[in-house]
Design a protein around this motif. Sequence first.
Motif, PDB file in Angstrom:
ATOM      1  N   LYS A 251      30.166  56.661 -52.780  1.00 50.03           N
ATOM      2  CA  LYS A 251      29.252  57.390 -53.641  1.00 50.03           C
ATOM      3  C   LYS A 251      28.536  56.394 -54.538  1.00 50.03           C
ATOM      4  N   LYS A 296      29.397  55.269 -58.132  1.00 50.57           N
ATOM      5  CA  LYS A 296      29.287  56.381 -59.065  1.00 50.57           C
ATOM      6  C   LYS A 296      30.475  56.441 -60.004  1.00 50.57           C
ATOM      7  N   ASP A 317      22.733  62.308 -58.083  1.00 51.93           N
ATOM      8  CA  ASP A 317      22.467  61.727 -56.788  1.00 51.93           C
ATOM      9  C   ASP A 317      20.990  61.541 -56.530  1.00 51.93           C
TER      10      ASP A 317
END
Length: 391
Positions: A251, A296, A317
């Motif tokens: 991520k 992330k 995102d």
Amino acid sequence: MADPLSTDLHVPTITPIPLTESTSTPASSATVLHPRTLPAVDPDDPAFQGLGKRAQKRLLRERRYLETKLERRRAEKEKARRKKAELRELVERGLAAPQPKKRKVEQEPTGLRVVIDCSFNELMTQKEINSMAQQIIRCYSANRASPRPTRDLVISSHGGRIKQRFDTQHQTAARWTGVTWDPRPYEEAFSTEELVYLTADATERLSELDESKVYVIGGIVDKNRHKRICYDKAIKQGILTAQLPIGDYIKMASRKILTVNHGTSDLCLFEILLKYMEYRDWQRAFLEVIPQRKFKENQGHGRKRRNGKGDKSGEGDGGDGESDDDEQGDEEEDEEGDEEGDEEGDEEGDEGGGEGGGEKKGEEDEENEENEKNEDKNGEKDEKDKKGKDG
């Protein structure tokens, strides 16, 4: 009782020192310029026509750097030899441990072919051109250090300012092995059917690398000013596009945009391709190459902006670009890559009779240039303050 004032005191005799030729100051001494003092601008030189004061100083600094380049290089080599001799003496006397020998990497070349598309010269500033050159140096350095190097690394559309940068600052790059400097665009050097343009804007994701394909990386450093430029170019030419499957394994804190060598701008990643060919594992390749600040889970725990505020540009995102920290970090990585690639090239030149390399620009030179710029700014500020007081 003796009078204390009558006590004989030992007074040292002071002998006057006659003024000799070495200690006397001549009436008319020659003016010695400070080593950082720039020469005067030649009004008859067409290169200075139409330039402002700062641009003229920048040009003078560049000329002085090129003029003293060989002298600095000799001084750096002499300094390195002196350090090696001192270390060797300490080791012989048992005062220092011997340095471990560098292990030569056993390479098994792959059939992978990678092209860096350098047709975006006109869209970049000179600073971005310099950064692009540094990233190419890092790509070469990574390829030489990889156990599974590419079959060929092609620099297509090699011309304009990017070529001028290599011709003036990294002349030995012309002797790099495994690198092809091609002035032609990639569509003339390869067939359209075997080309795949790697871009974060593509809809298709790669599941594996096909060694029969030629993967194109956009050679542009623009801090995401030109949206979808590589994707639109490939679609217009009828070339397949693809993106790396980053979102399937990790991520990211912002857009999945990566530099030519590995950082984060609107480019793709050469080092990840090398790592995948080595491990055949996307996740391991991503984790080893992508900086931790891009993940992330690390968002909000890294460095702060210079103004003291936290980074908010990469939340969610759907971030449109990079934070100030990302840009600053990428510039630091580029500088480190420049030094790393040049040092490896210098070692190859010393040990292998001139094979490979880049001209080393040491940290002292960069620091001196930065100090000169600061001095120029401070001098201009002082002049403005003085004029304001006089007014």
